[in-house]
Design a protein around this motif. Structure first.
Motif, PDB file in Angstrom:
ATOM      1  N   SER A 197      14.348   6.363  -1.387  1.00 29.86           N
ATOM      2  CA  SER A 197      14.069   7.536  -0.558  1.00 29.86           C
ATOM      3  C   SER A 197      12.964   8.406  -1.147  1.00 29.86           C
ATOM      4  O   SER A 197      12.430   9.276  -0.457  1.00 29.86           O
ATOM      5  CB  SER A 197      15.344   8.373  -0.396  1.00 29.86           C
ATOM      6  N   LYS A 198      12.599   8.177  -2.404  1.00 29.23           N
ATOM      7  CA  LYS A 198      11.504   8.939  -3.007  1.00 29.23           C
ATOM      8  C   LYS A 198      10.201   8.729  -2.245  1.00 29.23           C
ATOM      9  O   LYS A 198       9.314   9.578  -2.274  1.00 29.23           O
ATOM     10  CB  LYS A 198      11.329   8.527  -4.472  1.00 29.23           C
ATOM     11  N   LEU A 199      10.102   7.601  -1.569  1.00 27.78           N
ATOM     12  CA  LEU A 199       8.908   7.303  -0.782  1.00 27.78           C
ATOM     13  C   LEU A 199       8.651   8.379   0.261  1.00 27.78           C
ATOM     14  O   LEU A 199       7.496   8.716   0.554  1.00 27.78           O
ATOM     15  CB  LEU A 199       9.077   5.943  -0.097  1.00 27.78           C
ATOM     16  N   LEU A 200       9.722   8.946   0.838  1.00 25.31           N
ATOM     17  CA  LEU A 200       9.595   9.888   1.945  1.00 25.31           C
ATOM     18  C   LEU A 200       8.945  11.204   1.532  1.00 25.31           C
ATOM     19  O   LEU A 200       8.541  11.990   2.394  1.00 25.31           O
ATOM     20  CB  LEU A 200      10.973  10.157   2.552  1.00 25.31           C
ATOM     21  N   GLU A 201       8.858  11.457   0.233  1.00 19.97           N
ATOM     22  CA  GLU A 201       8.205  12.666  -0.260  1.00 19.97           C
ATOM     23  C   GLU A 201       6.945  12.336  -1.057  1.00 19.97           C
ATOM     24  O   GLU A 201       6.371  13.195  -1.711  1.00 19.97           O
ATOM     25  CB  GLU A 201       9.180  13.471  -1.127  1.00 19.97           C
ATOM     26  N   SER A 202       6.528  11.088  -0.960  1.00 20.95           N
ATOM     27  CA  SER A 202       5.352  10.629  -1.698  1.00 20.95           C
ATOM     28  C   SER A 202       4.111  10.677  -0.817  1.00 20.95           C
ATOM     29  O   SER A 202       4.180  10.477   0.402  1.00 20.95           O
ATOM     30  CB  SER A 202       5.583   9.194  -2.192  1.00 20.95           C
ATOM     31  N   GLY A 203       2.966  10.925  -1.439  1.00 19.97           N
ATOM     32  CA  GLY A 203       1.713  10.919  -0.697  1.00 19.97           C
ATOM     33  C   GLY A 203       1.391   9.564  -0.109  1.00 19.97           C
ATOM     34  O   GLY A 203       0.663   9.459   0.880  1.00 19.97           O
ATOM     35  N   SER A 204       1.950   8.509  -0.696  1.00 18.64           N
ATOM     36  CA  SER A 204       1.691   7.153  -0.215  1.00 18.64           C
ATOM     37  C   SER A 204       2.473   6.819   1.049  1.00 18.64           C
ATOM     38  O   SER A 204       2.291   5.738   1.620  1.00 18.64           O
ATOM     39  CB  SER A 204       2.033   6.137  -1.311  1.00 18.64           C
ATOM     40  N   PHE A 205       3.353   7.724   1.481  1.00 26.47           N
ATOM     41  CA  PHE A 205       4.090   7.503   2.727  1.00 26.47           C
ATOM     42  C   PHE A 205       3.132   7.497   3.914  1.00 26.47           C
ATOM     43  O   PHE A 205       3.323   6.775   4.889  1.00 26.47           O
ATOM     44  CB  PHE A 205       5.144   8.596   2.891  1.00 26.47           C
ATOM     45  N   GLN A 206       2.063   8.296   3.815  1.00 25.27           N
ATOM     46  CA  GLN A 206       1.072   8.365   4.889  1.00 25.27           C
ATOM     47  C   GLN A 206       0.056   7.238   4.752  1.00 25.27           C
ATOM     48  O   GLN A 206      -0.431   6.945   3.665  1.00 25.27           O
ATOM     49  CB  GLN A 206       0.339   9.710   4.854  1.00 25.27           C
ATOM     50  N   ILE A 207      -0.243   6.596   5.864  1.00 23.11           N
ATOM     51  CA  ILE A 207      -1.286   5.576   5.906  1.00 23.11           C
ATOM     52  C   ILE A 207      -2.563   6.233   6.416  1.00 23.11           C
ATOM     53  O   ILE A 207      -2.576   6.851   7.486  1.00 23.11           O
ATOM     54  CB  ILE A 207      -0.879   4.402   6.819  1.00 23.11           C
ATOM     55  N   LEU A 208      -3.637   6.097   5.640  1.00 20.47           N
ATOM     56  CA  LEU A 208      -4.912   6.710   5.988  1.00 20.47           C
ATOM     57  C   LEU A 208      -5.844   5.674   6.611  1.00 20.47           C
ATOM     58  O   LEU A 208      -5.682   4.468   6.392  1.00 20.47           O
ATOM     59  CB  LEU A 208      -5.550   7.309   4.734  1.00 20.47           C
ATOM     60  N   PRO A 209      -6.819   6.125   7.391  1.00 18.83           N
ATOM     61  CA  PRO A 209      -7.764   5.181   7.999  1.00 18.83           C
ATOM     62  C   PRO A 209      -8.430   4.294   6.948  1.00 18.83           C
ATOM     63  O   PRO A 209      -8.886   4.774   5.914  1.00 18.83           O
ATOM     64  CB  PRO A 209      -8.790   6.107   8.668  1.00 18.83           C
ATOM     65  N   GLY A 210      -8.460   3.000   7.225  1.00 14.98           N
ATOM     66  CA  GLY A 210      -9.083   2.046   6.312  1.00 14.98           C
ATOM     67  C   GLY A 210      -8.151   1.478   5.268  1.00 14.98           C
ATOM     68  O   GLY A 210      -8.545   0.579   4.509  1.00 14.98           O
TER      69      GLY A 210
END
Length: 251
Positions: A197-210
């Protein structure tokens, strides 16, 4: 002999519940704090800029021209008008001088264009809406449909991205997914764990363009690949072993 082979295959291919379930340490009442990063407009971005007004018909004025569509290229697949941000970060909007939008968020660009339309007396009380039309990510490895995917949403997360790719196969390694991102001309590799569940508060949870998402095979899949890939060698080895056992037994 075949029975022995399939027994070995079964042993190596076993996946436990722990290897498959996502967000294993959470319950239904847990809240997580997460805020999406604002994506900044960059040169070569393709934007849908929709300008409307209740009092003035601007349909013909802001209809995209063919040149813009040819430059945008893949914008044709969206069947939506698009404006290409030039190499210097400017976008050409009818009725205005080229507008610098580089490094602005979509909201910042909306406010800037609205203000310019009113300042130049092109439009009063107008409404501007902007979306990215060339956002995409790539998924490789153990998913049902690997490939390159475009998205129109302002925000995208890892679960949405995997859902668009048909979800991971049962052979995907869920606790060590690699995400390759470009930042300031450098390629950065981050590892994420979909079982935590740590993923849900991680910056890597968001997928950025590219972004490039890599789902490597789990241990069971790798072992299976080794066995199946060397089936001929394995069969020969088993034949030799069984023949030796029979020979020794008969003696």
């Amino acid at each position: 002999m075949r029975l022995l082979f399939f027994l070995l295959l079964t042993i190596f291919s076993c996946s436990t519940k722990k290897d498959i379930l996502l967000i294993q340490d959470s319950n239904s009442t847990t809240n997580y704090d997460f805020e999406y990063k604002e994506i900044k407009i960059q040169p070569d971005d393709i934007l849908r800029i929709k300008i409307s007004s209740k009092t003035v018909d601007l349909t013909s004025l802001y209809k995209p021209d063919n040149t813009n569509l040819r430059q945008a290229g893949n914008i044709l697949s969206y069947q939506i008008e698009g404006y290409l941000v030039d190499p210097n970060g400017f976008v050409n909007i009818p009725g205005l001088e080229p507008v610098l939008v580089k490094n602005l968020s979509l909201n910042e660009a909306v406010i800037k264009i609205q203000n310019l339309l009113e300042k130049e007396a092109v439009l009063t009380n107008g409404k501007v809406d902007i979306k990215f039309l060339n956002n995409y990510f790539t998924v490789l490895g153990e998913v049902k449909n690997p490939g390159k995917y475009s998205f129109l949403e302002n925000n995208m997360n890892i679960f949405q991205a995997l859902g668009m790719a048909g979800d991971m196969t049962i052979n995907g390694k869920r606790d060590d997914i690699k995400i390759i991102s470009e930042n300031g001309g450098k390629m950065i590799v981050n590892s994420i764990d979909l079982t935590s569940s740590k993923l849900l508060e991680s910056g890597s949870f968001q997928i950025l363009p590219g972004d490039i998402i890599i789902i490597n095979a789990n241990t069971a899949r790798v072992k299976n690949a080794g066995i199946v890939g060397n089936f001929g060698n394995l069969l020969s080895a088993l034949s030799f072993i069984l023949s030796s056992i029979i020979l020794i037994t008969n003696n």
